[in-house]
Design a protein around this motif. Structure first.
Motif: not given
Length: 176
Positions: A9-35
């Motif tokens: 159960a601990s392993t499954v919980s850790a994997l779910v948290l790991l894969f749901s973590y968003h690594t990029s906090t700058n995606s809005e700036a990238a969209k703005e510059s592209t636009t």
């Protein structure tokens, strides 16, 4: 048996948290510059032509991607293919540590100066990193005559914001 169930159960919980973590906090700036670079409705920077006086001209760019279509006197965002001499301020590029905004000076169709007019300066660490990185980025921009410059090691976030804002200023200057 109970320990095995808890371990799974601990392993499954850790994997779910790991894969749901968003690594990029700058995606809005990238969209703005592209636009903005693809002809969006956002203001691609303010322009103040050089009037030949010995003082330096200054201007301020928009700090958001709002569709501000107002034009102030002396502001030129025409679609001409050649750059007018003057200073051009790029859009502020949002980074996770703060905005980065670049202003370029154009003379004879060439970038003769580049300056970061806004950059993260919130704490001693930001000040130390940017005191080193900003002069390097400024000189690389003039040497390259484009936004195709290398990021400064140890200041990757600031470098990425700098390059985004620099490209916006170059687009506003209509440099090829």
């Amino acid at each position: 048996m109970r320990k095995i169930v808890i371990a799974i159960a601990s392993t499954v919980s850790a994997l779910v948290l790991l894969f749901s973590y968003h690594t990029s906090t700058n995606s809005e700036a990238a969209k703005e510059s592209t636009t903005d670079t693809s002809g969006g409705t956002g203001n691609s920077g303010s322009t103040t032509p050089n009037s030949g006086s010995s003082g330096s001209s200054s201007s301020s760019g928009s700090s958001s991607s709002s569709s501000d279509s107002s034009s102030s006197p002396g502001t030129s965002n025409s679609g001409s293919s050649s750059a007018a001499d003057g200073t051009y301020t790029g859009d502020a590029a949002a980074t996770r540590y703060g905005n980065v905004q670049v202003q370029i000076t154009v003379s004879g169709g060439q970038i003769t100066g580049a300056e970061a007019i806004d950059y993260p300066n919130n704490d001693r660490h930001d000040q130390q990193i940017n005191a080193y990185a900003i002069p390097i980025l400024n000189s690389e921009a003039v040497a390259a005559q484009s936004a195709n410059i290398d990021a400064v090691s140890g200041a990757t976030v600031t470098s990425d914001g700098y390059i985004t804002s620099l490209q916006s200023a170059i687009d506003a200057a209509h440099l090829g």
